[in-house]
Design a protein around this motif. Sequence first.
Motif, mmCIF file in Angstrom:
data_model
loop_
_atom_site.group_PDB
_atom_site.id
_atom_site.type_symbol
_atom_site.label_atom_id
_atom_site.label_comp_id
_atom_site.label_asym_id
_atom_site.label_seq_id
_atom_site.Cartn_x
_atom_site.Cartn_y
_atom_site.Cartn_z
ATOM 1 N N GLY A 1 -12.940 14.031 -37.192
ATOM 2 C CA GLY A 1 -11.569 14.201 -36.716
ATOM 3 C C GLY A 1 -11.239 15.620 -36.296
ATOM 4 N N VAL A 2 -12.257 16.423 -36.036
ATOM 5 C CA VAL A 2 -12.054 17.809 -35.622
ATOM 6 C C VAL A 2 -12.097 17.886 -34.100
ATOM 7 C CG1 VAL A 2 -12.987 20.160 -35.725
ATOM 8 C CG2 VAL A 2 -13.068 18.690 -37.754
ATOM 9 N N MET A 3 -11.079 18.516 -33.512
ATOM 10 C CA MET A 3 -11.033 18.679 -32.067
ATOM 11 C C MET A 3 -12.034 19.734 -31.630
ATOM 12 S SD MET A 3 -7.783 19.386 -29.576
ATOM 13 C CE MET A 3 -7.665 21.140 -29.854
ATOM 14 N N LEU A 4 -12.786 19.431 -30.580
ATOM 15 C CA LEU A 4 -13.799 20.352 -30.070
ATOM 16 C C LEU A 4 -13.175 21.354 -29.102
ATOM 17 C CD1 LEU A 4 -15.434 17.891 -31.118
ATOM 18 C CD2 LEU A 4 -17.095 18.444 -29.370
ATOM 19 N N LEU A 5 -13.675 22.559 -29.126
ATOM 20 C CA LEU A 5 -13.224 23.596 -28.194
ATOM 21 C C LEU A 5 -14.180 23.735 -27.017
ATOM 22 C CD1 LEU A 5 -12.024 26.267 -30.763
ATOM 23 C CD2 LEU A 5 -10.674 24.536 -29.558
ATOM 24 N N ASN A 6 -15.343 23.099 -27.120
ATOM 25 C CA ASN A 6 -16.325 23.077 -26.034
ATOM 26 C C ASN A 6 -16.722 21.632 -25.781
ATOM 27 O OD1 ASN A 6 -16.722 26.008 -25.714
ATOM 28 N ND2 ASN A 6 -17.546 25.865 -27.787
ATOM 29 N N TYR A 7 -17.215 21.359 -24.580
ATOM 30 C CA TYR A 7 -17.684 20.014 -24.280
ATOM 31 C C TYR A 7 -18.812 19.626 -25.221
ATOM 32 C CZ TYR A 7 -15.329 19.916 -19.714
ATOM 33 O OH TYR A 7 -14.417 19.904 -18.708
ATOM 34 N N ASN B 1 0.804 -1.223 0.000
ATOM 35 C CA ASN B 1 0.000 0.000 0.000
ATOM 36 C C ASN B 1 0.842 1.281 0.000
ATOM 37 O OD1 ASN B 1 -2.667 0.877 -0.303
ATOM 38 N ND2 ASN B 1 -2.743 1.536 1.823
ATOM 39 N N ASN B 2 2.057 1.194 -0.519
ATOM 40 C CA ASN B 2 2.890 2.380 -0.730
ATOM 41 C C ASN B 2 2.663 2.886 -2.146
ATOM 42 O OD1 ASN B 2 4.359 2.200 1.818
ATOM 43 N ND2 ASN B 2 5.291 0.383 0.912
ATOM 44 N N ILE B 3 2.755 4.188 -2.346
ATOM 45 C CA ILE B 3 2.596 4.728 -3.696
ATOM 46 C C ILE B 3 3.819 4.345 -4.526
ATOM 47 C CG2 ILE B 3 2.438 6.809 -5.108
ATOM 48 C CD1 ILE B 3 0.784 8.094 -2.913
ATOM 49 N N ALA B 4 3.574 3.576 -5.573
ATOM 50 C CA ALA B 4 4.645 3.132 -6.465
ATOM 51 C C ALA B 4 4.769 4.033 -7.686
ATOM 52 C CB ALA B 4 4.399 1.696 -6.904
ATOM 53 N N CYS B 5 3.677 4.690 -8.038
ATOM 54 C CA CYS B 5 3.676 5.501 -9.246
ATOM 55 C C CYS B 5 2.522 6.494 -9.188
ATOM 56 C CB CYS B 5 3.508 4.584 -10.458
ATOM 57 S SG CYS B 5 3.431 5.424 -12.032
ATOM 58 N N THR B 6 2.739 7.681 -9.738
ATOM 59 C CA THR B 6 1.662 8.648 -9.936
ATOM 60 C C THR B 6 1.716 9.091 -11.386
ATOM 61 O OG1 THR B 6 3.048 10.527 -9.289
ATOM 62 C CG2 THR B 6 1.718 9.492 -7.551
ATOM 63 N N GLY B 7 0.605 9.574 -11.886
ATOM 64 C CA GLY B 7 0.607 10.026 -13.262
ATOM 65 C C GLY B 7 -0.673 10.728 -13.634
ATOM 66 N N GLU B 8 -0.716 11.146 -14.886
ATOM 67 C CA GLU B 8 -1.854 11.892 -15.399
ATOM 68 C C GLU B 8 -1.949 11.674 -16.900
ATOM 69 O OE1 GLU B 8 -2.806 16.053 -13.979
ATOM 70 O OE2 GLU B 8 -2.144 16.506 -16.021
ATOM 71 N N THR B 9 -3.181 11.632 -17.391
ATOM 72 C CA THR B 9 -3.405 11.641 -18.840
ATOM 73 C C THR B 9 -4.398 12.741 -19.165
ATOM 74 O OG1 THR B 9 -5.184 9.983 -18.744
ATOM 75 C CG2 THR B 9 -2.941 9.181 -19.196
ATOM 76 N N ILE B 10 -4.243 13.314 -20.349
ATOM 77 C CA ILE B 10 -5.162 14.338 -20.845
ATOM 78 C C ILE B 10 -5.686 13.867 -22.190
ATOM 79 C CG2 ILE B 10 -5.426 16.735 -21.599
ATOM 80 C CD1 ILE B 10 -3.136 17.466 -19.674
ATOM 81 N N GLN B 11 -7.024 13.893 -22.322
ATOM 82 C CA GLN B 11 -7.683 13.489 -23.551
ATOM 83 C C GLN B 11 -8.544 14.643 -24.045
ATOM 84 O OE1 GLN B 11 -8.684 9.656 -21.195
ATOM 85 N NE2 GLN B 11 -9.349 9.285 -23.293
ATOM 86 N N VAL B 12 -8.603 14.794 -25.339
ATOM 87 C CA VAL B 12 -9.452 15.819 -25.951
ATOM 88 C C VAL B 12 -10.605 15.136 -26.667
ATOM 89 C CG1 VAL B 12 -7.576 17.498 -26.182
ATOM 90 C CG2 VAL B 12 -8.070 15.908 -28.077
ATOM 91 N N PHE B 13 -11.634 15.899 -26.975
ATOM 92 C CA PHE B 13 -12.791 15.378 -27.701
ATOM 93 C C PHE B 13 -12.623 15.680 -29.180
ATOM 94 C CE2 PHE B 13 -14.418 16.037 -23.448
ATOM 95 C CZ PHE B 13 -15.156 14.883 -23.235
ATOM 96 N N MET B 14 -12.857 14.647 -30.007
ATOM 97 C CA MET B 14 -12.849 14.819 -31.458
ATOM 98 C C MET B 14 -14.155 14.268 -32.005
ATOM 99 S SD MET B 14 -8.932 13.912 -32.466
ATOM 100 C CE MET B 14 -9.007 14.695 -34.056
#
Length: 149
Positions: free
Chosen positions: A128-134, A111-124
């Motif tokens: 195939g066009v990325m959205l600027l709003n939800y 139960n020790n923290i072995a790893c931390t991280g983050e991912t970021i995903q965008v909406f397309m």
Amino acid sequence: MMKRKEQYKEALDLTVSQEIRVRFNETDPLGIVWHGYYITYFEDGREAFGRKHGIGYLDIHAHGYTTPIVKSSCEHKLPLRYGDVVRIETTIVDTPAAKMIYRFKIFDADNNIACTGETIQVFMNSDGVMLLNYPPFYEEWRKKVGLVK
């Protein structure tokens, strides 16, 4: 001056925890998990989160969108080993920007923290066009789970 990233907050009630067992094929000759598999563990966490909260990849796809990862980070703290039962904790971050941010903590067998991280995903959209709003379905989901009042 507050950094932009600090404006976002983790939605602590929207955290999913799941256990996995480290498989033999994920380790190097010394029995230690190869660093590339931590990103796979993050995906396991995102999928568990999506199943629990109704926002999985297939749910998103059913609305005509995809959410490719545009950034991932991983900070290794302790090694994981073959046979360990580890816990992946996945939390979505509330952000006003049209993206999904997940933060991860991976805990070792003790139960020790072995790893931390983050991912970021965008909406397309389907073109195939990325959205600027939800997209509307995601805004509704945010309301349903209490991210938006």
